[in-house]
Design a protein around this motif. Structure first.
Motif, PDB file in Angstrom:
ATOM      1  N   ASP A 175     -56.671  -5.939   0.443  1.00 39.70           N
ATOM      2  CA  ASP A 175     -55.499  -6.505   1.109  1.00 39.70           C
ATOM      3  C   ASP A 175     -54.833  -7.437   0.118  1.00 39.70           C
ATOM      4  O   ASP A 175     -55.187  -8.603   0.037  1.00 39.70           O
ATOM      5  N   ASN A 176     -53.904  -6.894  -0.673  1.00 39.43           N
ATOM      6  CA  ASN A 176     -53.194  -7.746  -1.632  1.00 39.43           C
ATOM      7  C   ASN A 176     -51.713  -7.402  -1.610  1.00 39.43           C
ATOM      8  O   ASN A 176     -51.283  -6.566  -0.811  1.00 39.43           O
ATOM      9  N   GLU A 177     -50.973  -8.046  -2.500  1.00 39.31           N
ATOM     10  CA  GLU A 177     -49.522  -7.913  -2.417  1.00 39.31           C
ATOM     11  C   GLU A 177     -49.042  -6.520  -2.822  1.00 39.31           C
ATOM     12  O   GLU A 177     -47.884  -6.165  -2.576  1.00 39.31           O
ATOM     13  N   VAL A 178     -49.906  -5.721  -3.438  1.00 37.66           N
ATOM     14  CA  VAL A 178     -49.495  -4.390  -3.864  1.00 37.66           C
ATOM     15  C   VAL A 178     -49.816  -3.351  -2.799  1.00 37.66           C
ATOM     16  O   VAL A 178     -49.030  -2.444  -2.534  1.00 37.66           O
ATOM     17  N   GLY A 179     -50.980  -3.449  -2.209  1.00 38.28           N
ATOM     18  CA  GLY A 179     -51.367  -2.450  -1.223  1.00 38.28           C
ATOM     19  C   GLY A 179     -52.558  -2.889  -0.414  1.00 38.28           C
ATOM     20  O   GLY A 179     -53.099  -3.973  -0.611  1.00 38.28           O
ATOM     21  N   CYS A 180     -52.949  -2.041   0.537  1.00 37.75           N
ATOM     22  CA  CYS A 180     -54.145  -2.371   1.311  1.00 37.75           C
ATOM     23  C   CYS A 180     -54.877  -1.146   1.797  1.00 37.75           C
ATOM     24  O   CYS A 180     -54.295  -0.064   1.959  1.00 37.75           O
ATOM     25  N   LEU A 181     -56.174  -1.338   1.975  1.00 38.68           N
ATOM     26  CA  LEU A 181     -57.032  -0.352   2.624  1.00 38.68           C
ATOM     27  C   LEU A 181     -57.870  -1.146   3.605  1.00 38.68           C
ATOM     28  O   LEU A 181     -58.704  -1.947   3.213  1.00 38.68           O
ATOM     29  N   LEU A 182     -57.577  -0.940   4.884  1.00 42.35           N
ATOM     30  CA  LEU A 182     -58.156  -1.805   5.911  1.00 42.35           C
ATOM     31  C   LEU A 182     -58.918  -0.974   6.927  1.00 42.35           C
ATOM     32  O   LEU A 182     -58.314  -0.343   7.785  1.00 42.35           O
ATOM     33  N   PRO A 183     -60.243  -0.928   6.816  1.00 41.95           N
ATOM     34  CA  PRO A 183     -61.008  -0.298   7.892  1.00 41.95           C
ATOM     35  C   PRO A 183     -61.286  -1.339   8.983  1.00 41.95           C
ATOM     36  O   PRO A 183     -61.400  -2.520   8.672  1.00 41.95           O
ATOM     37  N   ALA A 184     -61.395  -0.876  10.218  1.00 44.78           N
ATOM     38  CA  ALA A 184     -61.740  -1.798  11.311  1.00 44.78           C
ATOM     39  C   ALA A 184     -62.495  -1.001  12.369  1.00 44.78           C
ATOM     40  O   ALA A 184     -62.255   0.187  12.547  1.00 44.78           O
ATOM     41  N   GLN A 185     -63.418  -1.671  13.028  1.00 41.83           N
ATOM     42  CA  GLN A 185     -64.233  -1.015  14.053  1.00 41.83           C
ATOM     43  C   GLN A 185     -64.254  -1.851  15.319  1.00 41.83           C
ATOM     44  O   GLN A 185     -64.188  -3.094  15.235  1.00 41.83           O
ATOM     45  N   THR A 257     -60.623   2.376  12.896  1.00 43.99           N
ATOM     46  CA  THR A 257     -59.274   2.606  12.388  1.00 43.99           C
ATOM     47  C   THR A 257     -59.309   2.448  10.879  1.00 43.99           C
ATOM     48  O   THR A 257     -60.152   1.747  10.320  1.00 43.99           O
ATOM     49  N   LEU A 258     -58.371   3.131  10.234  1.00 43.76           N
ATOM     50  CA  LEU A 258     -58.228   3.036   8.786  1.00 43.76           C
ATOM     51  C   LEU A 258     -56.741   2.940   8.493  1.00 43.76           C
ATOM     52  O   LEU A 258     -55.963   3.760   8.981  1.00 43.76           O
ATOM     53  N   TYR A 259     -56.354   1.905   7.761  1.00 50.00           N
ATOM     54  CA  TYR A 259     -54.957   1.783   7.360  1.00 50.00           C
ATOM     55  C   TYR A 259     -54.897   1.737   5.847  1.00 50.00           C
ATOM     56  O   TYR A 259     -55.658   0.995   5.214  1.00 50.00           O
ATOM     57  N   PHE A 260     -54.008   2.552   5.274  1.00 52.91           N
ATOM     58  CA  PHE A 260     -53.877   2.604   3.824  1.00 52.91           C
ATOM     59  C   PHE A 260     -52.409   2.475   3.454  1.00 52.91           C
ATOM     60  O   PHE A 260     -51.545   3.142   4.027  1.00 52.91           O
ATOM     61  N   TYR A 261     -52.144   1.595   2.523  1.00 52.85           N
ATOM     62  CA  TYR A 261     -50.820   1.562   1.907  1.00 52.85           C
ATOM     63  C   TYR A 261     -51.007   1.224   0.446  1.00 52.85           C
ATOM     64  O   TYR A 261     -51.718   0.287   0.110  1.00 52.85           O
ATOM     65  N   ASP A 262     -50.398   1.992  -0.406  1.00 50.71           N
ATOM     66  CA  ASP A 262     -50.410   1.623  -1.827  1.00 50.71           C
ATOM     67  C   ASP A 262     -49.171   2.189  -2.496  1.00 50.71           C
ATOM     68  O   ASP A 262     -48.573   3.169  -2.024  1.00 50.71           O
ATOM     69  N   GLN A 263     -48.811   1.580  -3.600  1.00 53.70           N
ATOM     70  CA  GLN A 263     -47.636   2.013  -4.354  1.00 53.70           C
ATOM     71  C   GLN A 263     -48.093   2.857  -5.533  1.00 53.70           C
ATOM     72  O   GLN A 263     -49.149   2.606  -6.126  1.00 53.70           O
ATOM     73  N   TRP A 264     -47.295   3.883  -5.872  1.00 54.53           N
ATOM     74  CA  TRP A 264     -47.591   4.661  -7.065  1.00 54.53           C
ATOM     75  C   TRP A 264     -47.681   3.742  -8.279  1.00 54.53           C
ATOM     76  O   TRP A 264     -46.936   2.772  -8.379  1.00 54.53           O
ATOM     77  N   LEU A 265     -48.576   4.070  -9.178  1.00 55.52           N
ATOM     78  CA  LEU A 265     -48.672   3.292 -10.418  1.00 55.52           C
ATOM     79  C   LEU A 265     -47.310   3.299 -11.123  1.00 55.52           C
ATOM     80  O   LEU A 265     -46.836   2.288 -11.614  1.00 55.52           O
ATOM     81  N   VAL A 266     -46.671   4.474 -11.144  1.00 56.85           N
ATOM     82  CA  VAL A 266     -45.292   4.574 -11.615  1.00 56.85           C
ATOM     83  C   VAL A 266     -44.498   5.235 -10.493  1.00 56.85           C
ATOM     84  O   VAL A 266     -44.763   6.395 -10.152  1.00 56.85           O
TER      85      VAL A 266
END
Lengths: 467, 165
Positions: A175-185, A257-266
């Motif tokens: 969970d940072n300013e570039v992206g996140c991967l957040l699992p939760a149960q 639940t699984l949430y994913f957000y990330d930006q392409w390296l380029v």
């Protein structure tokens, strides 16, 4: 006097005294109803413990009244970080064992093949979300039920599964300013069910699972679940409570639940995105917004497909597999090994390095999957039979009534956003496990209107309902 | 998690943010009873959230955004539309304070919210934009329009409404 001064004085005067105390007392009650014009003076506030104190002081089997779910166990989630801190933390984090990771990969590709085979059109599943839910289920399962779960997950025992899952969770959580991967149960137990607190504590500590006691039939609980899913998927899923209403037979609901957000390296340049034909399985064409990029990277060609990947900023990557012309994606879903080979081909020794011209269409869609058929193909059919054993959660649970997954994904020039939830519902003891029957009156039929005393008032047949 | 620490943390959070959230909810709902319900709902959601923000600025933004969301949901509910808002329950005896408060409350919702966060909570525009999920220029525009409407309503009695950001 200035406007600011006067406005601040007015607003401060309007803030009632003792409000914080009332909020703290009221946290375990539903919001009070608006007072009508004819209502009397202030309602009486009943003192209740703060919800977190109730969580830890609550004795097994005791349940406060009211329709609002009560927390039984609360995990201590990792903190959000900066991107630099995340990179450092990733390097330092104790890793799950290679055996566990290999077993998880094997399960994931087998599960993906089984689940996607049962779907049509744009398909999507989250094998990790399913794996984490089954891992939680294994913790509360006994006997043969636990054995088939551990076997499907490729693990020897729940102690090892617990430790490795905890390490995996901490490694993956981003969970940072570039992206996140957040699992939760989370675990939701019906308020009439006596439960084993020890199991809930293990799930909170090692699976980061929150546990709640609630009236599972109440609309407030469906809303709370929908809100929980929406919160943990950053609004991508959940939302409408109707999808989470229960019919009175469910004793326990398990969610990942699984949430994913990330930006392409380029990132892709938006100026390079152009409309282009996309050929469907039946040979017809539609227009797609095709993103273009030229990258240096690793690619694989052979065995009827081409594969390459694009990296994200937080170290994940997206692999693309294009079957050769004339070949269909179905062949690649046939078994887990074939699926694994094509989705990892860019990492194989036969992959080559060079320049890759990428054309990736923008896409975004959402799916709902019934997991039962796919789980049966994975050897987990026993979870749905009368022999199932979930006594680790409660002696009052029977078998699974249903298992489903909702998932969504969006890919564009900036990156990828995806989310999934997995739900498993277990029947409460006392719920009747019934045979099912279908009665679709789509041909001539008979009917009768019969009085309470058994006398037929009217008898007839329908030959043509449209006449 | 240690229950005592967790309870103390939660209590500190509630005591710190309740006044701000109540006033924001009052500004948006125009009803003290609803405003109190909104505050409870926001903290309930915080407790139920699997990933509540820990860092102060993010947490404040999360609480403000959630409060606006809860207010919006209440306004859209059928029950809300059937009932009559309680009036005359705003206990302000000073006529000038009443005049200023009423002038703000008569503003359109988006200007009212911007005026409240900027003037009452001293939030800079960038922070407001993040909390409300709006572009910075949109927030500036809401403040600008809100101040213009207040100048008209209050007949130019306040010099500080003329200052620019």
């Amino acid at each position: 006097m200035t406007f600011v001064r006067r406005y601040k004085d007015a607003m401060r005067r309007l803030t009632p005294g003792g409000l914080s105390d009332r909020v703290l007392r009221g946290l375990n009650r539903p919001p009070r109803l608006r007072r009508r014009r004819w209502a009397g003076a202030a309602t009486v506030a009943v003192a209740l413990a703060v919800i977190l104190a109730v969580t830890w002081l609550l004795r097994p089997g005791t349940v406060p009244g009211g329709g609002v779910p009560v927390a039984l166990a609360a995990p201590d989630y990792p903190a959000s970080t900066t991107y630099q801190e995340a990179q450092e933390a990733y390097r330092q984090a104790p890793r799950p064992s290679q055996d566990y990771l290999t077993a998880l990969e094997d399960f994931s590709y087998a599960a993906a093949g089984s689940l996607l085979k049962t779907a049509q059109g744009n398909r999507l599943c989250s094998p990790l979300s399913l794996a984490l839910t089954l891992s939680m289920l294994a913790e509360g399962a006994g006997g043969e039920t636990q054995r088939i779960l551990l076997e499907a997950l490729g693990m020897e025992d729940t102690a090892a599964l617990r430790q490795e899952t905890a390490k995996l969770y901490r490694l993956l959580y981003t969970d940072n300013e570039v992206g996140c991967l957040l699992p939760a149960q989370s675990l939701w137990l019906d308020r009439d069910i006596a439960f084993r607190q020890e199991t809930l504590d293990i799930l909170a500590r090692d699976y980061y699972a929150a546990a709640f006691h609630a009236d599972l039939d109440a609309p407030e609980t469906a809303q709370a679940i929908a809100d929980w899913i929406a919160e943990s998927t950053r609004g991508k899923l959940g939302g409408h409570p109707d999808a989470f209403r229960q019919d009175g037979s469910v004793g326990m609901l398990l969610y990942n639940t699984l949430y994913f957000y990330d930006q392409w390296l380029v990132p892709f340049a938006e100026s390079q995105t152009t409309p282009q034909p996309f050929t469907l399985e039946d040979g017809s064409q539609v227009q797609a917004d095709m993103m273009h990029a030229r990258r240096t990277g690793v690619f694989y060609q052979g065995e009827g497909f081409t594969a390459a990947s694009l990296p994200f900023q937080n170290d994940a990557r997206m692999v693309f597999v294009l079957p050769d012309e004339g070949a269909s994606v179905e062949a690649f879903l046939a078994d887990g090994d074939k699926l694994a080979r094509c989705l990892t081909a860019d990492q194989s020794p036969d992959a080559r390095t060079g320049t890759i011209e990428f054309g990736v269409p923008r896409f975004s869609y959402e799916v709902q999957l019934d997991l039962r058929e796919g789980m049966e193909a994975l050897g987990l059919g026993g979870l749905f039979t009368q022999e199932a054993d979930f006594s680790g959660f409660s002696s009052e649970l029977l078998c699974l009534a249903s298992a489903r997954q909702g998932a969504t994904i969006t890919v564009d020039e900036k990156g990828c956003e995806a989310a999934a939830y997995t739900e498993m519902a277990a029947l409460a003891a006392g719920a009747m496990i019934q045979d099912t029957c279908t009665l679709i009156l789509d041909r001539p039929f008979l009917y009768a209107v019969v009085s309470a005393s058994g006398v037929p008032l009217f008898v007839g047949t329908v030959a043509n309902p449209a006449a | 998690m240690d229950a005592t620490v967790a309870s103390q943390e939660m209590e500190a959070l509630v005591r710190h943010y309740t006044p701000m959230l109540y006033r924001l909810a009052l500004t948006r709902t125009r009803n003290p009873s609803d405003a109190e319900d909104v505050v409870q709902e926001v903290f309930l959601r915080y407790l139920r959230s699997p990933h509540p923000p820990r860092e102060e600025e993010h947490r404040k933004a999360w609480l403000i955004r959630t409060a606006c969301h809860v207010c919006r949901n209440r306004a859209a509910s059928a029950w809300f539309r059937r009932t009559v808002p309680l009036e005359g329950e705003i206990p302000l005896e000073d006529p000038q304070e009443r005049e200023v408060f009423d002038a703000v409350q008569r503003l359109p919702l988006r200007y009212r919210t911007a005026i409240y966060l900027h003037y009452m909570e001293d939030m800079p525009v960038a922070q407001m934009a993040k909390a409300l999920g709006l572009p910075v220029n949109t927030v500036k525009s809401h403040l600008h329009r809100g101040r213009a409407l207040l100048r008209d309503a209050l007949k130019g009695d306040y010099d500080d409404l003329r200052e620019t950001l």
